[in-house]
Design a protein around this motif. Structure first.
Motif, PDB file in Angstrom:
ATOM      1  N   PHE A 178       6.158 -14.430  -7.982  1.00 14.58           N
ATOM      2  CA  PHE A 178       7.058 -13.472  -8.626  1.00 14.58           C
ATOM      3  C   PHE A 178       8.154 -14.188  -9.422  1.00 14.58           C
ATOM      4  CE2 PHE A 178       5.934 -10.603  -4.874  1.00 14.58           C
ATOM      5  CZ  PHE A 178       4.997  -9.892  -5.598  1.00 14.58           C
ATOM      6  N   ILE A 228       2.495  -9.001 -10.757  1.00 15.42           N
ATOM      7  CA  ILE A 228       3.037  -8.214  -9.646  1.00 15.42           C
ATOM      8  C   ILE A 228       1.926  -7.844  -8.681  1.00 15.42           C
ATOM      9  CG2 ILE A 228       4.032  -5.963  -9.052  1.00 15.42           C
ATOM     10  CD1 ILE A 228       5.720  -6.195 -11.624  1.00 15.42           C
ATOM     11  N   THR A 257       8.964   1.252 -13.942  1.00 13.03           N
ATOM     12  CA  THR A 257       8.530  -0.022 -13.373  1.00 13.03           C
ATOM     13  C   THR A 257       9.134  -1.179 -14.160  1.00 13.03           C
ATOM     14  OG1 THR A 257       6.573  -0.210 -14.784  1.00 13.03           O
ATOM     15  CG2 THR A 257       6.320   1.034 -12.732  1.00 13.03           C
ATOM     16  N   ILE A 258       9.026  -2.389 -13.607  1.00  7.40           N
ATOM     17  CA  ILE A 258       9.504  -3.571 -14.324  1.00  7.40           C
ATOM     18  C   ILE A 258       8.688  -3.817 -15.594  1.00  7.40           C
ATOM     19  CG2 ILE A 258       9.737  -6.088 -14.173  1.00  7.40           C
ATOM     20  CD1 ILE A 258      10.576  -5.683 -11.250  1.00  7.40           C
ATOM     21  N   THR A 301       2.606  -9.099 -16.777  1.00 10.16           N
ATOM     22  CA  THR A 301       3.534  -8.949 -15.651  1.00 10.16           C
ATOM     23  C   THR A 301       2.991  -7.971 -14.610  1.00 10.16           C
ATOM     24  OG1 THR A 301       4.789  -7.328 -16.968  1.00 10.16           O
ATOM     25  CG2 THR A 301       5.606  -9.591 -16.931  1.00 10.16           C
ATOM     26  N   VAL A 303       4.894  -0.914  -5.518  1.00 12.09           N
ATOM     27  CA  VAL A 303       4.969  -1.656  -6.774  1.00 12.09           C
ATOM     28  C   VAL A 303       3.582  -2.101  -7.236  1.00 12.09           C
ATOM     29  CG1 VAL A 303       7.333  -2.450  -6.376  1.00 12.09           C
ATOM     30  CG2 VAL A 303       5.430  -3.914  -5.669  1.00 12.09           C
ATOM     31  N   LEU A 355       8.223 -13.563 -13.454  1.00 11.97           N
ATOM     32  CA  LEU A 355       9.128 -12.487 -13.849  1.00 11.97           C
ATOM     33  C   LEU A 355      10.560 -12.905 -14.150  1.00 11.97           C
ATOM     34  CD1 LEU A 355       8.015  -9.732 -11.297  1.00 11.97           C
ATOM     35  CD2 LEU A 355       7.330  -9.967 -13.672  1.00 11.97           C
ATOM     36  N   SER A 396       1.718  -0.847 -10.746  1.00 11.81           N
ATOM     37  CA  SER A 396       1.205  -1.813 -11.716  1.00 11.81           C
ATOM     38  C   SER A 396      -0.169  -1.395 -12.233  1.00 11.81           C
ATOM     39  CB  SER A 396       1.112  -3.207 -11.083  1.00 11.81           C
ATOM     40  OG  SER A 396       2.383  -3.685 -10.763  1.00 11.81           O
ATOM     41  N   SER A 441      13.409  -3.468  -8.007  1.00 12.11           N
ATOM     42  CA  SER A 441      13.056  -2.109  -8.420  1.00 12.11           C
ATOM     43  C   SER A 441      13.946  -1.078  -7.743  1.00 12.11           C
ATOM     44  CB  SER A 441      11.582  -1.817  -8.112  1.00 12.11           C
ATOM     45  OG  SER A 441      11.312  -1.941  -6.726  1.00 12.11           O
ATOM     46  N   PRO A 477       9.859  -7.929  -7.295  1.00  7.27           N
ATOM     47  CA  PRO A 477       9.789  -6.534  -7.759  1.00  7.27           C
ATOM     48  C   PRO A 477      10.059  -5.511  -6.675  1.00  7.27           C
ATOM     49  CG  PRO A 477       7.581  -7.481  -7.548  1.00  7.27           C
ATOM     50  CD  PRO A 477       8.551  -8.612  -7.380  1.00  7.27           C
ATOM     51  N   HIS A 478       9.709  -5.844  -5.424  1.00  6.63           N
ATOM     52  CA  HIS A 478       9.941  -4.914  -4.325  1.00  6.63           C
ATOM     53  C   HIS A 478      11.420  -4.754  -4.027  1.00  6.63           C
ATOM     54  CE1 HIS A 478       9.920  -8.933  -2.730  1.00  6.63           C
ATOM     55  NE2 HIS A 478      10.316  -8.557  -1.541  1.00  6.63           N
TER      56      HIS A 478
END
Length: 499
Positions: A402, A125, A103-104, A121, A340, A406, A344, A252, A248-249
């Motif tokens: 986001f 998310i 994951t991020i 984060t 995502v 991020l 998280s 990732s 993130p979607h």
């Protein structure tokens, strides 16, 4: 006929989800698909999740209200895809392979050696994903309401029920394969609507002439008055060109490509297919003209522009295919956000923070991931029964969350060795707080800034990261350290170290 085509499409993605369940063995396959996909699969997954129901339904409605100015979002988002691939794709793929990140927040904890940055984060998310998922669900409900001819709430329930099966069961493998199929459908649908609609209105010159006659601002890149002025134009640049790196979607998906050499082709394919699907936004302009001519009843809500236009002016078979394309956009992004968001909770908060990195049995991890995905589906479904805003503005707000939370800590952090742990914590926290807080104040009418709330929050977050890093002690990070294993990078690109 429309209903039959819609049902066939939904059954196809349902089958893909069920078949993908057999390949779900652990967290790596559930969240990254085992890092084994080629450029076409990754590229179409990136472009389809970038477009989303927010793009197909929400932005079409905003184009209907505001004209060509909204197209700047599409132009900037296309540029943002190139920027994200250029800045993040290779380093993210290399770092995550080397350190086993899924994951991020995984990657950011390694970069800053901080559980706090992981927690912040992960919460950002989760918060942004819930908001964006509400936009997808509202778009899904509006679309199925038209296709099935049922009440909005029942339509929403049907769509969410199907989504639940193939996301909870199939994970990222089903997500990427359905993205691939759905993006092909989306491109075909967008081209059909663009060409067919342009013939109906009499060509581009006639379209622009009639729009300018209604309001000259409709054919401008930004308006002289109202909410889509020069500051909105500047805001869109921050949120969609630079801010794309914080979605993130989308980013990732960089974890999933099989070889680094494939990324350059994936970038071109992703940007090109996204640009083609954006042609569907012309429906907003076509509808404006048709309503003005008296050939179409004005939609009750901007979110109903695309469904109404398609149903009114296309033969049933074509309309069914286009409706399938729009549902494809909604489904593809919904699945990405659900994955995502659940990662998280399960990996970044439960396993790594609450359980302090304790290794859980793979079956338990996978079961938890599925249960939390289901919980998020239920929560966002309930919130979407009475959403607070139009699809377009909900999606825009989530992009801002986001971007602010991020982009600085991720993009600047993996390129600039001087970025420190303390600065990253403050940067992400302030970005998250200001993006949500300012949006709430704007919706309530308490404070309506000239710049978009997400753009303001991202500027605050960026300044915080750079400023605090310069006045705090420099800290070494393992992502910048070379090891003997890095020498094998030429033989195994996936194992290369980022330097």
């Amino acid at each position: 006929m429309i209903l039959a085509i819609g049902i066939i499409y939904l059954l196809v993605i349902l089958v893909i989800g069920l078949l993908s369940m057999r390949h779900q063995k652990d967290m790596d396959t559930f969240y990254t698909g085992g890092r084994r996909f080629g450029p076409w699969l990754v590229a179409l997954a990136v472009s389809s999740t970038t477009m989303s129901g927010y793009g197909f339904i929400g932005l079409t409605g905003l184009v209907y209200e505001h004209g060509y100015a909204i197209f700047m979002i599409g132009i900037f988002a296309t540029a943002g895809i190139f920027v994200s691939f250029l800045v993040l794709a290779k380093p993210m793929r290399r770092i995550t392979q080397k350190f086993g990140a899924l994951t991020i927040p995984d990657l950011l904890e390694v970069r800053y050696n901080s559980k706090a940055i992981r927690a912040i984060t992960a919460l950002a998310i989760l918060g942004g994903a819930i908001g964006y998922q509400m936009a997808q669900y509202k778009a899904l409900g509006n679309m199925l309401q038209t296709v099935l001819g049922v009440d909005y709430k029942l339509a929403l329930f049907i769509g969410v029920a199907i989504l639940t099966v193939y996301v909870v069961g199939g994970g990222m493998i089903s997500a990427v394969w359905t993205d691939f199929i759905q993006m092909i459908v989306m491109v075909a649908g967008a081209l059909i609507v663009f060409i067919g609609g342009m013939r109906m209105v009499g060509g581009m010159s006639q379209l622009n002439s009639e729009l300018a006659g209604m309001n000259p601002d409709l054919v401008q890149a930004f308006h002289t008055t109202g909410p889509i002025g020069i500051f909105a134009f500047i805001s869109y640049f921050f949120i969609y060109v630079i801010g794309h790196q914080g979605q993130p979607h989308v980013v990732s998906k960089f974890y999933m490509i099989k070889k680094l050499s494939m990324l350059k082709w994936a970038c071109i394919i992703a940007a090109g297919t996204y640009g083609l699907t954006a042609l569907l936004w012309f429906v907003g302009l076509y509808t404006k003209v048709m309503v003005n001519r008296g050939e179409m009843v004005a939609p009750a809500s901007p979110d109903m522009v695309a469904p109404m236009f398609i149903e009114n002016f296309f033969p049933p078979v074509i309309a069914g295919l286009i409706f399938a394309a729009v549902m494809a956009a909604i489904m593809s992004t919904s699945e990405a956000f659900l994955l995502v968001a659940s990662s998280s909770i399960v990996r970044d908060i439960y396993q790594q923070i609450i359980k302090k990195g304790e290794k859980l049995p793979e079956k338990k991890e996978l079961a938890l991931s599925r249960w939390f995905t289901l919980a998020i589906i239920v929560l966002t479904f309930l919130l979407s029964l009475n959403p607070p805003d139009l699809v377009g503005w909900l999606g825009n707000a989530s992009w801002g969350i986001f971007a602010a939370s991020l982009v600085p800590v991720l993009s600047i952090g993996i390129l600039w060795k001087r970025a420190t742990r303390v600065a990253a914590i403050w940067s992400s926290a302030l970005g998250f707080i200001f993006s949500i807080g300012l949006y709430i104040l704007k919706v309530k009418g308490v404070y309506v800034p000239a710049l978009d709330t997400g753009a303001i929050a991202m500027i605050i977050s960026t300044v915080s990261l750079v400023g605090i890093s310069l006045v705090t002690k420099h800290e070494a990070s393992p992502i910048f350290e070379k090891t003997s294993k890095d020498k094998t990078a030429g033989e195994d690109p996936a194992a290369a170290n980022f330097s």
